[in-house]
Design a protein around this motif. Structure first.
Motif, PDB file in Angstrom:
ATOM      1  N   LEU A   6       0.831  -1.210   0.000  1.00  0.00           N
ATOM      2  CA  LEU A   6       0.000   0.000   0.000  1.00  0.00           C
ATOM      3  C   LEU A   6       0.865   1.260   0.000  1.00  0.00           C
ATOM      4  N   ILE A   7       1.922   1.278   0.780  1.00  0.00           N
ATOM      5  CA  ILE A   7       2.827   2.428   0.797  1.00  0.00           C
ATOM      6  C   ILE A   7       3.443   2.648  -0.581  1.00  0.00           C
ATOM      7  N   PHE A   8       3.841   1.568  -1.234  1.00  0.00           N
ATOM      8  CA  PHE A   8       4.397   1.659  -2.583  1.00  0.00           C
ATOM      9  C   PHE A   8       3.380   2.270  -3.546  1.00  0.00           C
ATOM     10  N   PHE A   9       2.134   1.812  -3.462  1.00  0.00           N
ATOM     11  CA  PHE A   9       1.085   2.338  -4.342  1.00  0.00           C
ATOM     12  C   PHE A   9       0.825   3.819  -4.060  1.00  0.00           C
ATOM     13  N   GLN A  10       0.841   4.207  -2.793  1.00  0.00           N
ATOM     14  CA  GLN A  10       0.606   5.616  -2.446  1.00  0.00           C
ATOM     15  C   GLN A  10       1.699   6.514  -3.011  1.00  0.00           C
ATOM     16  N   ASP A  11       2.951   6.070  -2.897  1.00  0.00           N
ATOM     17  CA  ASP A  11       4.065   6.852  -3.450  1.00  0.00           C
ATOM     18  C   ASP A  11       3.954   6.962  -4.968  1.00  0.00           C
ATOM     19  N   TRP A  12       3.604   5.855  -5.604  1.00  0.00           N
ATOM     20  CA  TRP A  12       3.452   5.870  -7.065  1.00  0.00           C
ATOM     21  C   TRP A  12       2.331   6.812  -7.489  1.00  0.00           C
ATOM     22  N   PHE A  13       1.222   6.749  -6.765  1.00  0.00           N
ATOM     23  CA  PHE A  13       0.081   7.602  -7.116  1.00  0.00           C
ATOM     24  C   PHE A  13       0.447   9.080  -7.010  1.00  0.00           C
ATOM     25  N   THR A  14       1.175   9.449  -5.971  1.00  0.00           N
ATOM     26  CA  THR A  14       1.586  10.851  -5.810  1.00  0.00           C
ATOM     27  C   THR A  14       2.432  11.299  -6.999  1.00  0.00           C
ATOM     28  N   ASP A  15       3.373  10.467  -7.410  1.00  0.00           N
ATOM     29  CA  ASP A  15       4.206  10.799  -8.574  1.00  0.00           C
ATOM     30  C   ASP A  15       3.372  10.876  -9.846  1.00  0.00           C
ATOM     31  N   TYR A  16       2.392   9.974  -9.976  1.00  0.00           N
ATOM     32  CA  TYR A  16       1.536   9.974 -11.157  1.00  0.00           C
ATOM     33  C   TYR A  16       0.733  11.271 -11.238  1.00  0.00           C
ATOM     34  N   CYS A  17       0.184  11.704 -10.128  1.00  0.00           N
ATOM     35  CA  CYS A  17      -0.566  12.965 -10.101  1.00  0.00           C
ATOM     36  C   CYS A  17       0.322  14.140 -10.517  1.00  0.00           C
ATOM     37  N   ARG A  18       1.516  14.170  -9.978  1.00  0.00           N
ATOM     38  CA  ARG A  18       2.428  15.284 -10.270  1.00  0.00           C
ATOM     39  C   ARG A  18       2.826  15.333 -11.738  1.00  0.00           C
ATOM     40  N   SER A  19       2.777  14.193 -12.416  1.00  0.00           N
ATOM     41  CA  SER A  19       3.141  14.176 -13.833  1.00  0.00           C
ATOM     42  C   SER A  19       2.137  14.945 -14.689  1.00  0.00           C
TER      43      SER A  19
END
Length: 262
Positions: A6-19
């Motif tokens: 879940l932590i991995f997914f949360q970090d990925w999602f934050t980066d995806y939003c910023r893109s």
């Protein structure tokens, strides 16, 4: 899956939003709206599942679905500059396809991947699919509840925000006029969800949002709905006619009935 996933997914999602972040103020408001909405849905999911008798792995899976449920909104707005599916694409289906393309859930077991992808795909469907397993229906119901509970707040904020500061895509381009369409009112008394194709005005959209109450599935969801008084808040933004007052009372009584069920 486990908590580290879940932590991995949360970090990925934050980066995806910023893109998707943009120097265009209007676009940026719409992207930030969906990013904030996602984390609020995750919080709602945490509260709902915290009151249900489910295991830790199920809770983590539910939180992952909440995190990814609106992932399709970002490419949708980037391509079409709208959140209106009928004028662009089905954002649930686009979200499932985006997750496949990004291969973000590949590390999970195949059954967990299937549940996430199908719950994301169906979270915005007019009605639940008829031919899916009880497990997929359960997780889809969870995310639909958690989603609605924040969408009501998003719209209350939208209605109370000056035009120049609104996230423009929220109102779906419907005219903000005093009228509402009387022929859609019987849907509420029949405990049916108003259809998007029947909307003519922003007030009709508000009535549709109130009809979503009939698609809530879990007692904690009804508790949060009543606690936040979303019915009263949305109703207060509608014309204060006798029809609207009667509908408001009917909806509040329905919610109380659900809370009193064993």
């Amino acid at each position: 899956m486990n908590y580290d996933d879940l932590i991995f997914f949360q970090d990925w999602f934050t980066d995806y939003c910023r893109s998707f972040y943009s120097d265009n103020g209007e676009a940026q408001r719409n992207y930030l709206l969906k990013e904030k909405h996602t984390f609020n849905v995750c919080r709602n999911m945490d509260m709902i599942t915290g009151e249900l008798s489910i295991g830790e792995e199920q809770r983590l899976l539910a939180l992952t679905i909440a995190l990814f449920h609106d992932i399709g909104r970002f490419p949708q707005y980037a391509r079409f500059k709208t959140f209106r599916d009928s004028d662009s694409v089905n954002h649930g289906a686009l979200g499932a396809e985006t997750l496949k393309e990004e291969k973000i859930t590949e590390k999970l077991a195949s059954r967990e991947r299937e549940i996430i992808l199908k719950a994301v795909r169906f979270h915005n469907a007019f009605s639940l699919p008829k031919n899916e397993s009880e497990e997929i229906i359960f997780f889809t119901q969870l995310v639909r509840d958690a989603d609605k509970l924040d969408i009501w707040q998003v719209f209350l904020d939208y209605y109370n925000t000056p035009d120049e500061y609104r996230a423009s895509a929220v109102g779906l381009g419907l005219p903000d006029v005093p009228e509402y369409t009387k022929r859609i009112l019987p849907n509420i008394y029949d405990k049916k969800i108003i259809r998007l194709v029947d909307l003519k005005t922003l007030n009709d959209f508000k009535l549709l949002q109130l009809s979503w109450i009939f698609d809530l599935n879990f007692r904690p969801s009804f508790r949060l709905l009543k606690e936040k008084d979303y019915i009263g808040g949305i109703a207060a933004s509608l014309p204060q006619t006798e029809e609207i007052k009667n509908i408001t009372g009917f909806l509040k009584f329905y919610v109380q009935q659900q809370l009193e069920k064993a």
